[in-house]
Motif scaffolding. Structure first.
Motif, PDB file in Angstrom:
ATOM      1  N   ALA A 121       0.638  -1.331   0.062  1.00  0.00           N
ATOM      2  CA  ALA A 121      -0.038   0.003  -0.087  1.00  0.00           C
ATOM      3  C   ALA A 121       0.929   1.218   0.172  1.00  0.00           C
ATOM      4  CB  ALA A 121      -1.011  -0.165   1.220  1.00  0.00           C
ATOM      5  N   TRP A 122       2.003   1.239   0.831  1.00  0.00           N
ATOM      6  CA  TRP A 122       2.953   2.514   0.912  1.00  0.00           C
ATOM      7  C   TRP A 122       4.170   2.196   0.277  1.00  0.00           C
ATOM      8  CZ3 TRP A 122      -0.339   1.159   5.090  1.00  0.00           C
ATOM      9  CH2 TRP A 122      -1.375   2.122   5.355  1.00  0.00           C
ATOM     10  N   GLN A 123       4.398   3.038  -0.848  1.00  0.00           N
ATOM     11  CA  GLN A 123       5.757   3.279  -1.492  1.00  0.00           C
ATOM     12  C   GLN A 123       6.160   4.424  -1.425  1.00  0.00           C
ATOM     13  OE1 GLN A 123       7.604   0.604  -2.489  1.00  0.00           O
ATOM     14  NE2 GLN A 123       5.899  -0.766  -1.974  1.00  0.00           N
ATOM     15  N   PRO A 124       7.174   4.945  -0.928  1.00  0.00           N
ATOM     16  CA  PRO A 124       7.981   3.941  -0.210  1.00  0.00           C
ATOM     17  C   PRO A 124       7.566   3.754   1.302  1.00  0.00           C
ATOM     18  CG  PRO A 124       8.896   6.332   0.234  1.00  0.00           C
ATOM     19  CD  PRO A 124       7.718   6.421  -0.900  1.00  0.00           C
ATOM     20  N   LEU A 125       8.051   2.666   2.041  1.00  0.00           N
ATOM     21  CA  LEU A 125       7.308   2.354   3.268  1.00  0.00           C
ATOM     22  C   LEU A 125       7.290   3.335   4.433  1.00  0.00           C
ATOM     23  CD1 LEU A 125       6.075  -0.284   4.560  1.00  0.00           C
ATOM     24  CD2 LEU A 125       8.186  -0.995   5.245  1.00  0.00           C
ATOM     25  N   SER A 126       8.362   4.326   4.183  1.00  0.00           N
ATOM     26  CA  SER A 126       8.179   5.524   5.070  1.00  0.00           C
ATOM     27  C   SER A 126       7.138   6.243   5.206  1.00  0.00           C
ATOM     28  CB  SER A 126       9.509   6.211   5.061  1.00  0.00           C
ATOM     29  OG  SER A 126       9.320   6.855   3.759  1.00  0.00           O
ATOM     30  N   ALA A 127       6.316   6.317   4.337  1.00  0.00           N
ATOM     31  CA  ALA A 127       5.020   6.811   4.211  1.00  0.00           C
ATOM     32  C   ALA A 127       3.701   6.324   5.011  1.00  0.00           C
ATOM     33  CB  ALA A 127       4.667   6.951   2.349  1.00  0.00           C
ATOM     34  N   ALA A 128       4.011   5.095   5.478  1.00  0.00           N
ATOM     35  CA  ALA A 128       3.226   4.332   6.190  1.00  0.00           C
ATOM     36  C   ALA A 128       2.967   4.996   7.518  1.00  0.00           C
ATOM     37  CB  ALA A 128       3.333   3.043   6.319  1.00  0.00           C
ATOM     38  N   PRO A 129       1.681   5.060   8.030  1.00  0.00           N
ATOM     39  CA  PRO A 129       1.468   5.535   9.384  1.00  0.00           C
ATOM     40  C   PRO A 129       2.601   4.904  10.474  1.00  0.00           C
ATOM     41  CG  PRO A 129      -0.449   5.111   8.423  1.00  0.00           C
ATOM     42  CD  PRO A 129       0.566   4.127   7.582  1.00  0.00           C
ATOM     43  N   ALA A 130       2.979   5.760  11.341  1.00  0.00           N
ATOM     44  CA  ALA A 130       4.179   5.176  12.269  1.00  0.00           C
ATOM     45  C   ALA A 130       3.331   4.218  13.140  1.00  0.00           C
ATOM     46  CB  ALA A 130       4.631   6.271  12.959  1.00  0.00           C
ATOM     47  N   TRP A 131       2.338   4.643  13.606  1.00  0.00           N
ATOM     48  CA  TRP A 131       1.490   3.553  14.607  1.00  0.00           C
ATOM     49  C   TRP A 131       1.268   2.278  14.006  1.00  0.00           C
ATOM     50  CZ3 TRP A 131      -2.997   0.990  13.476  1.00  0.00           C
ATOM     51  CH2 TRP A 131      -3.929   1.756  12.547  1.00  0.00           C
ATOM     52  N   LEU A 132       0.906   2.026  12.613  1.00  0.00           N
ATOM     53  CA  LEU A 132       0.895   0.950  11.849  1.00  0.00           C
ATOM     54  C   LEU A 132       2.153   0.209  11.747  1.00  0.00           C
ATOM     55  CD1 LEU A 132      -1.148  -0.829  10.556  1.00  0.00           C
ATOM     56  CD2 LEU A 132      -0.784   0.176   8.534  1.00  0.00           C
ATOM     57  N   VAL A 133       3.239   0.722  11.594  1.00  0.00           N
ATOM     58  CA  VAL A 133       4.688   0.168  11.409  1.00  0.00           C
ATOM     59  C   VAL A 133       4.953  -0.379  12.965  1.00  0.00           C
ATOM     60  CG1 VAL A 133       7.106   0.483  11.106  1.00  0.00           C
ATOM     61  CG2 VAL A 133       5.407   1.617   9.695  1.00  0.00           C
ATOM     62  N   THR A 134       4.825   0.400  14.002  1.00  0.00           N
ATOM     63  CA  THR A 134       4.973   0.008  15.115  1.00  0.00           C
ATOM     64  C   THR A 134       4.182  -1.091  15.724  1.00  0.00           C
ATOM     65  OG1 THR A 134       5.621   2.272  15.705  1.00  0.00           O
ATOM     66  CG2 THR A 134       4.882   0.581  17.708  1.00  0.00           C
ATOM     67  N   PHE A 135       3.053  -1.173  15.467  1.00  0.00           N
ATOM     68  CA  PHE A 135       1.934  -2.335  15.774  1.00  0.00           C
ATOM     69  C   PHE A 135       2.375  -3.567  15.172  1.00  0.00           C
ATOM     70  CE2 PHE A 135      -1.927  -4.644  14.981  1.00  0.00           C
ATOM     71  CZ  PHE A 135      -2.448  -5.019  16.274  1.00  0.00           C
ATOM     72  N   ALA A 136       2.809  -3.616  13.690  1.00  0.00           N
ATOM     73  CA  ALA A 136       2.992  -4.732  13.089  1.00  0.00           C
ATOM     74  C   ALA A 136       4.494  -5.243  13.574  1.00  0.00           C
ATOM     75  CB  ALA A 136       3.421  -4.447  11.532  1.00  0.00           C
TER      76      ALA A 136
END
Length: 72
Positions: free
Chosen positions: A33-48
């Motif tokens: 969904a997000w390219q680059p991955l740094s565009a993903a929400p921080a809470w979602l990255v942390t949760f994963a």
């Protein structure tokens, strides 16, 4: 302290593996969904990340206890 049965230890292993799988699926969704991955929400990255680490730790703990029980 009471010892868990083999069935309970197997269930714990399965739950840990399922939690890890949910984390891996979230990572795959974020990659798609997000390219680059740094565009993903921080809470979602942390949760994963927490899901993956928690799943691995739970699986290792329960499988180690199951292996120790099996050796006896």
């Amino acid at each position: 302290m009471t010892a868990l049965s083999r069935t309970a230890l197997r269930i714990g292993c399965a739950i840990g593996a399922a939690v890890c799988l949910v984390g891996v699926v979230l990572v795959a969704v974020m990659i798609a969904a997000w390219q680059p991955l740094s565009a993903a929400p921080a809470w979602l990255v942390t949760f994963a990340g927490v899901m993956v680490v928690t799943g691995i730790a739970t699986t290792v703990i329960f499988s180690t206890a199951l292996a120790r029980r099996h050796r006896r």
